[in-house]
Design a protein around this motif. Structure first.
Motif, mmCIF file in Angstrom:
data_model
loop_
_atom_site.group_PDB
_atom_site.id
_atom_site.type_symbol
_atom_site.label_atom_id
_atom_site.label_comp_id
_atom_site.label_asym_id
_atom_site.label_seq_id
_atom_site.Cartn_x
_atom_site.Cartn_y
_atom_site.Cartn_z
ATOM 1 N N HIS A 64 0.762 -1.361 0.088
ATOM 2 C CA HIS A 64 -0.114 0.041 0.144
ATOM 3 C C HIS A 64 0.972 1.167 0.095
ATOM 4 C CE1 HIS A 64 -0.073 -0.148 4.743
ATOM 5 N NE2 HIS A 64 0.986 -0.714 4.203
ATOM 6 N N LYS A 65 2.190 1.311 -0.305
ATOM 7 C CA LYS A 65 2.841 2.468 -0.334
ATOM 8 C C LYS A 65 2.482 3.075 -1.930
ATOM 9 C CE LYS A 65 6.749 0.398 1.120
ATOM 10 N NZ LYS A 65 8.241 0.353 1.539
ATOM 11 N N THR A 66 1.802 3.619 -1.898
ATOM 12 C CA THR A 66 0.909 4.249 -3.126
ATOM 13 C C THR A 66 2.150 4.595 -4.347
ATOM 14 O OG1 THR A 66 -0.842 5.034 -1.860
ATOM 15 C CG2 THR A 66 -0.954 5.457 -4.112
ATOM 16 N N ASP A 67 3.002 5.443 -3.906
ATOM 17 C CA ASP A 67 3.689 5.833 -5.023
ATOM 18 C C ASP A 67 4.908 4.744 -5.265
ATOM 19 O OD1 ASP A 67 3.177 8.654 -5.442
ATOM 20 O OD2 ASP A 67 4.093 9.231 -3.586
ATOM 21 N N GLU A 68 5.269 4.170 -4.496
ATOM 22 C CA GLU A 68 6.140 2.734 -4.763
ATOM 23 C C GLU A 68 5.354 1.854 -5.660
ATOM 24 O OE1 GLU A 68 8.555 1.603 -1.534
ATOM 25 O OE2 GLU A 68 8.058 -0.659 -2.020
ATOM 26 N N VAL A 69 4.229 1.689 -5.124
ATOM 27 C CA VAL A 69 3.320 0.705 -6.086
ATOM 28 C C VAL A 69 3.133 1.016 -7.271
ATOM 29 C CG1 VAL A 69 0.994 0.092 -6.437
ATOM 30 C CG2 VAL A 69 2.021 -0.002 -3.809
ATOM 31 N N GLU A 70 3.110 2.491 -7.690
ATOM 32 C CA GLU A 70 3.106 2.865 -9.195
ATOM 33 C C GLU A 70 4.031 2.214 -10.189
ATOM 34 O OE1 GLU A 70 0.324 4.917 -11.420
ATOM 35 O OE2 GLU A 70 0.210 4.353 -9.189
ATOM 36 N N LEU A 71 5.382 2.153 -9.595
ATOM 37 C CA LEU A 71 6.371 1.730 -10.073
ATOM 38 C C LEU A 71 6.685 0.262 -10.006
ATOM 39 C CD1 LEU A 71 8.719 4.594 -9.141
ATOM 40 C CD2 LEU A 71 7.201 4.318 -11.283
ATOM 41 N N GLU A 119 -21.685 1.079 -1.749
ATOM 42 C CA GLU A 119 -20.669 -0.384 -2.121
ATOM 43 C C GLU A 119 -21.031 -0.550 -3.412
ATOM 44 O OE1 GLU A 119 -21.323 -0.227 2.311
ATOM 45 O OE2 GLU A 119 -22.299 0.442 0.568
ATOM 46 N N ASP A 120 -22.336 -0.158 -4.081
ATOM 47 C CA ASP A 120 -22.548 -0.620 -5.574
ATOM 48 C C ASP A 120 -22.372 0.245 -6.549
ATOM 49 O OD1 ASP A 120 -24.415 1.249 -4.844
ATOM 50 O OD2 ASP A 120 -26.082 -0.003 -5.190
ATOM 51 N N ASP A 121 -21.404 1.420 -6.105
ATOM 52 C CA ASP A 121 -20.948 2.461 -7.096
ATOM 53 C C ASP A 121 -19.818 1.765 -8.036
ATOM 54 O OD1 ASP A 121 -22.677 4.399 -6.925
ATOM 55 O OD2 ASP A 121 -21.566 5.225 -5.270
ATOM 56 N N PRO A 122 -19.817 1.824 -9.263
ATOM 57 C CA PRO A 122 -18.705 1.272 -10.086
ATOM 58 C C PRO A 122 -17.282 1.800 -9.509
ATOM 59 C CG PRO A 122 -19.838 3.030 -11.311
ATOM 60 C CD PRO A 122 -20.849 2.783 -10.046
ATOM 61 N N THR A 123 -16.474 0.948 -9.776
ATOM 62 C CA THR A 123 -15.145 1.279 -9.160
ATOM 63 C C THR A 123 -14.433 2.122 -10.352
ATOM 64 O OG1 THR A 123 -14.092 -0.859 -9.796
ATOM 65 C CG2 THR A 123 -14.809 -0.454 -7.632
ATOM 66 N N SER A 124 -13.422 3.025 -10.237
ATOM 67 C CA SER A 124 -12.738 3.640 -11.102
ATOM 68 C C SER A 124 -11.597 4.315 -10.484
ATOM 69 C CB SER A 124 -13.791 4.923 -11.401
ATOM 70 O OG SER A 124 -13.966 5.779 -10.336
ATOM 71 N N PRO A 125 -10.716 3.302 -10.222
ATOM 72 C CA PRO A 125 -9.195 3.566 -9.519
ATOM 73 C C PRO A 125 -8.329 4.598 -10.621
ATOM 74 C CG PRO A 125 -9.150 1.389 -10.627
ATOM 75 C CD PRO A 125 -10.628 1.932 -10.556
ATOM 76 N N VAL A 126 -7.642 5.499 -10.041
ATOM 77 C CA VAL A 126 -6.919 6.292 -10.660
ATOM 78 C C VAL A 126 -5.345 6.031 -10.483
ATOM 79 C CG1 VAL A 126 -8.334 8.266 -10.487
ATOM 80 C CG2 VAL A 126 -6.668 7.930 -8.798
ATOM 81 N N ASN A 127 -4.992 4.938 -10.015
ATOM 82 C CA ASN A 127 -3.588 4.453 -9.800
ATOM 83 C C ASN A 127 -3.547 3.065 -9.670
ATOM 84 O OD1 ASN A 127 -4.043 4.093 -6.966
ATOM 85 N ND2 ASN A 127 -3.946 6.220 -6.503
ATOM 86 N N VAL A 128 -2.243 2.570 -9.869
ATOM 87 C CA VAL A 128 -2.003 1.252 -9.921
ATOM 88 C C VAL A 128 -2.476 0.569 -8.550
ATOM 89 C CG1 VAL A 128 -0.291 -0.699 -9.922
ATOM 90 C CG2 VAL A 128 -0.134 1.618 -11.384
ATOM 91 N N TYR A 129 -2.084 1.080 -7.361
ATOM 92 C CA TYR A 129 -2.647 0.761 -6.151
ATOM 93 C C TYR A 129 -4.050 0.299 -6.050
ATOM 94 C CZ TYR A 129 -4.003 0.496 -1.175
ATOM 95 O OH TYR A 129 -4.841 0.139 0.095
ATOM 96 N N GLY A 130 -4.907 1.540 -6.433
ATOM 97 C CA GLY A 130 -6.319 1.437 -6.458
ATOM 98 C C GLY A 130 -6.881 0.191 -7.398
#
Length: 344
Positions: A64-71, A119-130
């Protein structure tokens, strides 16, 4: 009832152990550390768990280290998605409940959205972690239909996040005391949440019976990171100036959702409302000794370069835009999963 707890030494896992001990709940909670089971290692889940007897498994592991996960998308998918699939399959085979933790970061791609996500809203992540967490949710529910997926957000707990060495609250306190002035982003709005409150709710879900599905377990109310930081400084009574700024003033490797507030009405209708985040913060500060003068527990020091809202020491990189990368990973990994399942 025998419950296995993965990620038992992290911020959330530690509070789950404390809550279990304090509640006197009549079930065995068996912590399993990374030295016994490393979910990032292919085959480790089956090797460690196939011969164990248990009635439920609670998975607090996460990359879950968001910036590290991106790479490091491959490792993110291994830990946050494929390992979840393996855990869910083991639980389904044994007829055990599977409780898996996800994140508000599965949302954010709908830039016009400004009401708490259900809970039933469609997911829409903006990064690799999400994206990896969204895929993990799908895998969990496909492999184990009665799985419980608990979405949490902006966690703070006494032990701090083991992967980060602390949490946002401790970082704000440290920087405010050292610098006397800090800037925090005001255009990212979320649901600050105490891990102690999540832990108590999850114990209720385990002991009182809870249908499978997705649940939002977050502190009541919402705040920007700036509003959260300002309340921290006020409650601790630090003579420091907290200034609001925009995300563009602190560019990050990974994009963050501008709005990821979660609607907790589904869980509150069954088990009661979660405490407001302001109340949870005050309890946390007392527990840490920031308001009573007591000494904080060892090993809870905030990191020297927390890279979330305070972007004062952050690397930059040229890369594919985060949303494009997230969507690509989600599509390719899901297609790969479907093709594998069809061959079985």
């Amino acid at each position: 009832m025998r419950v296995l707890l993965l990620g038992a030494n992290g911020q959330l896992g530690s509070d789950l152990r404390r809550a279990h001990e304090a509640s006197g709940a009549r079930f065995d909670l068996v912590p399993i550390g990374r030295d016994t089971l490393d979910v990032a290692v292919p085959g480790d889940v089956d090797r460690v768990l196939k011969d164990r007897d248990f009635d439920a498994l609670v998975n607090c592991t996460s990359y879950h280290k968001t910036d590290e996960v991106e790479l490091n998308g491959g490792l993110a998918m291994a830990v946050n998605a494929h390992a979840v699939d393996a855990l869910a399959r083991i639980c389904a085979a044994k007829g055990a409940r599977f409780v898996h933790f996800s994140s508000d970061y599965v949302f954010g791609g709908d830039v016009l959205h400004r009401r708490p996500y259900r809970e039933d809203d469609p997911t829409s992540p903006v990064n690799v972690y999400g994206a990896s967490k969204a895929l993990g949710e799908t895998f969990a529910q496909l492999a184990c239909p009665n799985a419980i997926v608990v979405r949490v957000a902006s966690l703070f707990g006494v032990n701090g996040a083991s992967g980060k060495g602390g949490n946002f609250v401790e970082t704000i306190i440290r920087v405010a005391r050292e610098k006397g002035r800090l800037k925090v982003v005001d255009d990212q709005v979320m649901s600050p949440t105490a891990t102690a409150d999540v832990a108590e709710m999850v114990l209720r879900m385990l002991t009182q019976g809870c249908p499978g599905g997705v649940y939002h377990v977050v502190g009541s109310g919402s705040a920007s990171w700036y509003a959260f930081a300002r309340e921290i400084v006020r409650l601790v009574n630090i003579p420091a100036d907290v200034e609001a700024c925009e995300s563009r003033d602190f560019p990050t490797v990974a994009m963050r959702p501008a709005y990821s507030v979660l609607d907790g009405s589904k869980i509150s209708s069954r088990f009661g409302a979660m405490p407001r985040w302001e109340d949870a913060l005050e309890r946390y500060l007392h527990a840490k000794g920031h308001r009573s003068g007591t000494r904080e527990p060892a090993g809870c020091r905030a990191p020297d370069n927390e890279a979330f809202a305070l972007r004062y020491d952050l690397m930059t990189t040229d890369q594919v835009p985060a949303r494009t990368m997230s969507e690509w990973l989600l599509e390719t990994e899901f297609d790969k999963y479907v093709r594998t399942r069809r061959r079985m």
